[in-house]
Design an enzyme around this catalytic site. Structure first.
Site, PDB file in Angstrom:
ATOM      1  N   LYS A 181     -77.136  -2.040 -26.531  1.00 40.35           N
ATOM      2  CA  LYS A 181     -77.558  -0.786 -25.707  1.00 40.35           C
ATOM      3  C   LYS A 181     -76.817   0.234 -26.321  1.00 40.35           C
ATOM      4  CE  LYS A 181     -76.436   0.992 -22.135  1.00 40.35           C
ATOM      5  NZ  LYS A 181     -76.548   1.021 -20.414  1.00 40.35           N
ATOM      6  N   SER A 182     -75.944  -0.021 -27.026  1.00 36.94           N
ATOM      7  CA  SER A 182     -75.243   1.059 -26.775  1.00 36.94           C
ATOM      8  C   SER A 182     -75.603   1.962 -28.361  1.00 36.94           C
ATOM      9  CB  SER A 182     -73.843   1.693 -27.122  1.00 36.94           C
ATOM     10  OG  SER A 182     -73.060   1.255 -25.792  1.00 36.94           O
ATOM     11  N   ARG A 207     -74.652  10.138 -10.334  1.00 35.23           N
ATOM     12  CA  ARG A 207     -73.488   9.798 -11.357  1.00 35.23           C
ATOM     13  C   ARG A 207     -73.244  11.369 -12.278  1.00 35.23           C
ATOM     14  NH1 ARG A 207     -76.662   4.949 -15.237  1.00 35.23           N
ATOM     15  NH2 ARG A 207     -73.926   5.268 -16.087  1.00 35.23           N
ATOM     16  N   SER A 248     -66.390  10.697 -18.748  1.00 36.43           N
ATOM     17  CA  SER A 248     -67.529   9.463 -19.348  1.00 36.43           C
ATOM     18  C   SER A 248     -67.452   9.958 -20.840  1.00 36.43           C
ATOM     19  CB  SER A 248     -69.112   9.907 -18.666  1.00 36.43           C
ATOM     20  OG  SER A 248     -69.698   9.740 -19.238  1.00 36.43           O
ATOM     21  N   GLU A 265     -66.049  -1.043 -19.103  1.00 35.45           N
ATOM     22  CA  GLU A 265     -68.099  -2.266 -18.736  1.00 35.45           C
ATOM     23  C   GLU A 265     -67.020  -3.376 -18.978  1.00 35.45           C
ATOM     24  OE1 GLU A 265     -69.909  -2.616 -23.575  1.00 35.45           O
ATOM     25  OE2 GLU A 265     -70.279  -0.231 -21.963  1.00 35.45           O
ATOM     26  N   ARG A 317     -74.096  -5.336 -14.957  1.00 31.27           N
ATOM     27  CA  ARG A 317     -73.115  -5.938 -15.174  1.00 31.27           C
ATOM     28  C   ARG A 317     -72.466  -6.760 -14.061  1.00 31.27           C
ATOM     29  NH1 ARG A 317     -73.263  -5.704 -20.064  1.00 31.27           N
ATOM     30  NH2 ARG A 317     -73.218  -3.907 -21.054  1.00 31.27           N
TER      31      ARG A 317
END
Length: 435
Positions: free
Chosen positions: A28-29, A129, A178, A321, A393
């Site tokens: 995904k990243s 977030r 982040s 993660e 997750r």
């Protein structure tokens, strides 16, 4: 897929030692970074074997709203540059974020390159977030942003007013919550008039591998990137990458290699790269500490579980993660474990630290929150409902527990569609088909 518990998934128990071969979807990243860079390129980019999931479809949708259309191909998408999809001629535009942090953080700078006001909003969870430091940095680089009265709320919904370009230059950034704040500025930097120089302030960003990933992909698209300690510089550039092949997602592979450790036997994850910037590659060096044997060959990574799992102390700041799957696995250890360095997980899809402590303890484990992680003392586990808080997750963590604990019912398994829509089918296939 459902049980007597409506809309819940009965996580299957491993009836025997595993002997399985698994292929996971694209990262995904990497996929979402490739789409952003493709939108900034001077010609179309063919992105091959990308992840196809809710988050990546949201990214394609956001880019289409901003003028970068895409076409589905036999093995991915052909992404056209911004402007090739037509112009809104100043008309208001809306971008749907869902709960995709990469979309919320990577696309606002691109909106400033156009000539329209762009409203960004999504699921209720995305409004919680963190994004404030990024919006502040963009303002200092010349971007007009409306996110509420006074100094602004620093969260969606917010509106970026496109002025046809971004001045760019030098800016200080607190990216401690982040690493995506930093990546967002660096990815967009080639399109800024003066490029961008980012000086980090505050604590170091989490997940250094994701920063390395951003720098590597910028290079592959033709950008000039320099780094000196906590200062990064990206020069203005015309990007180009006719074809980009996405690696398998090694973080999504985590529950599968953990399965070999939890249930015993062997799991092979095909396509595992020999060199990569993905945080999930950390597993290759870590699993032997849990008694597993690990081998990388031309076909992929082969993991064979050992006879027992020792307790460990882990600083997962760079690979946060992986925490949900690792925490679930350590519930089967012979002794206590501590996970530290992951305070930033409180701002992910949910507060992952509290969620893990709550759900693992509810099933019998002795799991306590710390300021920056978890303290896990193994205890006999029992069945029950594992709540997932709309977090993909956590579905994966629950699946690992279910390998050895009968009667675990996973709430809302479909939330795993954020990164792996076929997770449940692939997981049950791993348990039901020997190879």
């Amino acid at each position: 897929m459902t049980d007597a518990h409506e809309d819940h998934w009965a996580a299957p128990v491993a009836a025997a030692a595993l002997d399985a071969r698994v292929r996971v979807p694209g990262s995904k990243s990497i996929t979402n970074r490739a789409y952003v860079l493709a939108a900034l390129a001077g010609a179309p980019t063919r992105v091959r074997v990308p992840l196809d999931s809710r988050d990546t479809r949201l990214m394609l949708g956001a880019l289409a709203s901003l003028g970068a259309r895409s076409e589905e191909t036999a093995d991915g998408f052909l992404v056209h540059p911004l402007g090739a999809g037509g112009s809104s001629h100043g008309e208001p535009v809306e971008v749907t974020l869902g709960n995709a942090g990469t979309v919320a953080r990577f696309t606002p700078a691109l909106a400033a390159l156009g000539d329209s006001p762009v409203l960004f909003d999504g699921d209720e969870a995305i409004r919680r977030r963190p994004i404030g430091p990024l919006l502040t940095a963009l303002r200092r680089l010349g971007v007009r942003i409306d996110d509420g009265a006074g100094p602004g709320r620093g969260a969606p919904p917010f509106t970026v007013h496109g002025d046809g370009g971004v001045r760019g230059g030098t800016v200080e950034l607190d990216s401690s919550a982040s690493s995506q704040f930093l990546s967002a500025l660096l990815l967009a930097g080639p399109a800024f008039d003066r490029g961008v120089t980012v000086r980090l302030v505050g604590d170091a960003p989490p997940s250094e591998p994701h920063i390395a990933m951003t720098l590597d992909m910028l290079h592959r698209f033709g950008a000039t990137v320099e780094r000196e300690g906590a200062e990064f510089h990206v020069a203005p550039a015309k990007l180009s990458c006719p074809e980009y092949v996405v690696e398998p997602d090694l973080s999504t592979a985590a529950p599968f290699v953990a399965a070999a450790v939890a249930a015993g036997g062997t799991v092979r994850v095909t396509g595992w790269p020999s060199t990569t910037t993905q945080p999930g590659d950390w597993l290759r060096g870590f699993l032997p500490a849990l008694g597993a044997s690990v081998r990388l060959d031309e076909d992929g990574l082969v993991v064979t579980g050992g006879s027992s799992i020792p307790g460990v102390d882990l600083d997962l700041h760079e690979v946060g993660e992986l925490t949900p799957v690792v925490a679930a696995l350590l519930c089967f250890a012979d002794g206590p474990s501590v996970i530290s360095g992951v305070a930033h997980l409180r701002g992910h899809e949910t507060d992952r630290i509290t969620a893990l402590a709550t759900e693992l303890s509810a099933l019998g484990a002795d799991v306590a929150e710390t300021d920056d992680g978890l303290r896990i003392t193994p205890a006999p586990l029992h069945g029950g409902v594992f709540h997932t808080y709309d977090d993909h997750r956590l579905v994966m963590a629950a699946a690992v527990l279910g390998l050895r604990v009968p009667g675990i019912y996973v709430e809302n398994p479909a939330t795993v569609g954020k990164t792996f829509p076929a997770f449940v089918e692939t997981w049950t296939g791993m348990l039901g088909t020997g190879r």
